[in-house]
Design an enzyme around this catalytic site. Structure first.
Site, PDB file in Angstrom:
ATOM      1  N   HIS A   1      -2.987  -5.409   1.749  1.00  0.00           N
ATOM      2  CA  HIS A   1      -2.293  -5.651   3.023  1.00  0.00           C
ATOM      3  C   HIS A   1      -2.374  -7.116   3.468  1.00  0.00           C
ATOM      4  O   HIS A   1      -3.196  -7.442   4.330  1.00  0.00           O
ATOM      5  CB  HIS A   1      -2.972  -4.832   4.129  1.00  0.00           C
TER       6      HIS A   1
ATOM      7  N   GLU B   1      -0.557  -8.571   5.506  1.00  0.00           N
ATOM      8  CA  GLU B   1      -0.164  -8.664   6.924  1.00  0.00           C
ATOM      9  C   GLU B   1      -1.368  -8.584   7.859  1.00  0.00           C
ATOM     10  O   GLU B   1      -1.256  -8.868   9.041  1.00  0.00           O
ATOM     11  CB  GLU B   1       0.864  -7.571   7.271  1.00  0.00           C
TER      12      GLU B   1
ATOM     13  N   CYS C   1       0.826  -1.211   0.000  1.00  0.00           N
ATOM     14  CA  CYS C   1       0.000   0.000   0.000  1.00  0.00           C
ATOM     15  C   CYS C   1       0.865   1.270   0.000  1.00  0.00           C
ATOM     16  O   CYS C   1       1.466   1.589  -1.021  1.00  0.00           O
ATOM     17  CB  CYS C   1      -0.990  -0.054   1.164  1.00  0.00           C
TER      18      CYS C   1
HETATM   19  N1  GLN Z   1      -3.501   6.336   1.008  1.00  0.00           N
HETATM   20  C1  GLN Z   1      -2.246   6.034   1.671  1.00  0.00           C
HETATM   21  C2  GLN Z   1      -1.096   6.798   1.039  1.00  0.00           C
HETATM   22  O1  GLN Z   1      -1.269   7.509   0.121  1.00  0.00           O
HETATM   23  C3  GLN Z   1      -1.961   4.549   1.633  1.00  0.00           C
HETATM   24  C4  GLN Z   1      -2.965   3.810   2.483  1.00  0.00           C
HETATM   25  C5  GLN Z   1      -2.412   2.567   3.136  1.00  0.00           C
HETATM   26  O2  GLN Z   1      -1.219   2.341   3.200  1.00  0.00           O
HETATM   27  N2  GLN Z   1      -3.311   1.776   3.671  1.00  0.00           N
HETATM   28  O3  GLN Z   1       0.005   6.673   1.490  1.00  0.00           O
END
Ligand code: GLN
Length: 199
Positions: free
Chosen positions: A178, A180, A84
């Site tokens: 994710h 994890e 992410c």
């Molecule tokens: N929207 C977040 C970002 O731009 C990422 C979201 C996340 O890691 N769950 O960093």
């Protein structure tokens, strides 16, 4: 004592869901430890960059003097896995980032921040991922990015709804979602294998 084949894998602990990754890596037979400083970076065989907020992570990487050391190790071929916000950190280029937002790069891809977020803040979906046996993984997407395009060296390893959500380039792996958070450690096990193979 851990067997010699056990790799030491750091989790970048500037911000984000560090603890969950430490647990998943340990379950996948790695020696896992948080990494905040350049000295700690020197002691690891591979690195996970967690989810969180990529703009904050980028800022803290500068404050902690980690941006250049991280870029150097990625360039030198250290295996890295980003989830992410971590995926955003590994993109050579980003869209909808903050103006002063830095990334480490490592994967020739363009990643759009909060791409799913605009449609759907947070959701789960079964994701079929190349290199992962035993059926789809449960993808947890939280204000997730997607990959707009990849260069020739990068391989798309998973898509969702026609959007690229996992990419691998050499020793660098990134997912929009994710693993994890699910208790399914197959993606972490894949990464631990990548680290073992690189040693
Ligand atoms: N929207 C977040 C970002 O731009 C990422 C979201 C996340 O890691 N769950 O960093």
């Amino acid at each position: 004592m851990a067997p010699l084949s056990t790799p030491t894998i750091g989790v970048l602990a500037l911000q984000g869901d560090v603890r969950e990754h430490l647990i998943a890596l340990a379950a996948a037979d790695a020696l896992a430890r948080p990494v905040r400083r350049p000295e700690e970076l020197a002691e690891i065989d591979g690195l996970v960059i967690p989810g969180g907020e990529s703009t904050t992570m980028s800022k803290l990487a500068v404050v902690f003097g980690m941006l250049e050391p991280l870029r150097e190790r990625v360039k030198a071929g250290m295996p890295v896995y980003g989830t992410c916000a971590g995926m955003i950190m590994l993109a050579d280029k980003i869209l909808d980032g903050r103006e002063d937002q830095e990334t480490l790069g490592g994967i020739d891809m363009i990643v759009r921040r909060n791409a799913f977020g605009r449609q759907n803040e947070s959701f789960e979906a079964a994701v079929e991922m190349a290199g992962i046996e035993g059926g789809p993984v449960e993808g947890v997407f939280i204000r997730a990015p997607w990959v707009e395009s990849v260069g020739a060296a990068a391989e798309v390893v998973a898509t969702h709804d026609g959007h690229t959500v996992a990419v691998r380039q050499g020793n660098v792996l990134a997912t929009s979602f994710h693993p994890e958070l699910t208790g399914d450690h197959r993606v972490h096990a894949l990464f631990v294998d990548m680290v073992r193979a690189a040693r």
